[in-house]
Design an enzyme around this catalytic site. Structure first.
Site, short mmCIF file in Angstrom:
data_model
loop_
_atom_site.label_atom_id
_atom_site.label_comp_id
_atom_site.label_asym_id
_atom_site.label_seq_id
_atom_site.Cartn_x
_atom_site.Cartn_y
_atom_site.Cartn_z
N GLU A 19 0.80 -1.23 0.00
CA GLU A 19 0.00 0.00 0.00
C GLU A 19 0.83 1.28 0.00
O GLU A 19 0.28 2.36 -0.18
CB GLU A 19 -0.98 0.01 1.18
N ASN A 20 2.13 1.16 0.20
CA ASN A 20 2.98 2.36 0.18
C ASN A 20 3.95 2.37 -1.00
O ASN A 20 4.91 3.14 -1.03
CB ASN A 20 3.78 2.47 1.49
N ASN A 47 -5.09 1.00 4.61
CA ASN A 47 -5.79 2.28 4.61
C ASN A 47 -5.44 3.16 3.41
O ASN A 47 -6.15 4.13 3.13
CB ASN A 47 -5.53 3.03 5.92
N HIS A 48 -4.36 2.84 2.68
CA HIS A 48 -4.02 3.61 1.48
C HIS A 48 -4.46 2.92 0.19
O HIS A 48 -4.02 3.29 -0.90
CB HIS A 48 -2.51 3.87 1.42
N HIS A 129 -3.88 -5.23 9.14
CA HIS A 129 -3.26 -3.92 8.90
C HIS A 129 -3.85 -2.92 9.88
O HIS A 129 -4.98 -2.45 9.70
CB HIS A 129 -3.55 -3.52 7.45
N HIS A 154 1.46 -1.98 8.91
CA HIS A 154 1.03 -0.57 8.92
C HIS A 154 1.97 0.37 9.68
O HIS A 154 2.17 1.49 9.25
CB HIS A 154 -0.39 -0.39 9.46
N HIS A 156 5.19 0.25 10.15
CA HIS A 156 6.49 0.37 9.49
C HIS A 156 7.69 -0.04 10.34
O HIS A 156 8.82 -0.05 9.85
CB HIS A 156 6.75 1.79 8.97
FE FE2 Z 1 -1.24 1.61 6.35
#
Ligand code: FE2
Length: 240
Positions: A19-20, A47-48, A129, A154, A156
């Site tokens: 997602e990143n 969430n992204h 997540h 999530h 990191h």
């Molecule tokens: Fe996230």
């Protein structure tokens, strides 16, 4: 690093949270295809998931990319899939936490249906997540003995609690981030420091300083049970 790791560690399945991938926020179809071509079997999100509009139709078309299962049904994509290799099947479930996240339903009320969707799989991996460590720990206990692995993502930062729970589920609160250790959870450190010191907004850019891979290796033989979980935390320079 992944093609070499696949060989070195004899990996059967590789699951990555993506997602990143797009400069720290969301993912494009091109980046998803790149990850698949490098040997990733399933991509999970969080969430992204909807940050890049071009990914929306792709989420519906491509079976092996997941957004959290506990989103609204009307939101593009799906939250579970099954992959098969060498006669073994792996179900993957993506869930999102509820604290500080725009998630439609509680993860705990959705997980039953999600597990039903992957009911035929020999093994099941759940990517939880979430921001709150408590939600991730609780999901680990809730699914102990029911799935092969519950892995948190999530925040990191890899946590120091990787273990196999008493009933056989591999668990870690956060796998960590594959990316720049020389930044602030992926952002150029000078930019992040400037915002924290002045409260003035800046357009963040991704850091490329000191890239590391953060992952876990799960070994399993018995159906739906893990034998071990081991963290893989390596700098790029070690291997390239
Ligand atoms: Fe996230």
């Amino acid at each position: 690093m992944l093609p070499k790791l696949r060989e070195e560690l004899s990996l059967d399945f590789v699951i990555a949270n993506g997602e990143n991938a797009a400069s720290g926020s969301g993912m494009t179809p091109k980046q998803a295809d790149e990850l698949f071509s490098l040997g990733v079997d399933v991509i999970t999100l969080g969430n992204h998931a909807y940050r890049r509009r071009e990914l929306w139709p792709y989420l519906t078309q491509q079976q092996h990319i997941l957004r959290p299962a506990n989103y609204f049904q009307a939101q593009p994509g799906h939250g579970t899939c099954i992959v098969e290799k060498g006669g073994v099947s792996l179900g993957v479930v993506n869930l999102a936490g509820n604290a500080f996240m725009r998630t439609a339903f509680p993860a705990f009320s959705t997980i039953g249906d999600a597990l039903g969707e992957v009911g035929a799989a020999d093994h099941v991996l759940v990517d939880m997540h979430a921001e709150a460590t408590s939600e991730k720990v609780a999901m680990g206990w809730y699914l102990d003995g029911k799935v092969t692995a519950v892995l948190g993502t999530h925040t990191h930062i890899p946590t120091a609690d990787a273990r196999v729970l008493p009933k056989g589920t591999a668990y870690i609160t956060d796998v960590g981030m594959t990316g720049a250790r020389g930044g602030v959870i992926g952002v150029k450190k000078e930019q992040s420091l400037s915002v924290m010191r002045t409260n003035m907004p800046i357009r963040y850019e991704p850091s490329d300083e000191d890239p590391w891979i953060n992952a876990v290796l799960i070994k399993c033989t018995t159906l739906r049970k893990a034998e071990s979980i081991e963290q893989i935390l390596r700098p790029l320079s070690d291997k390239e």
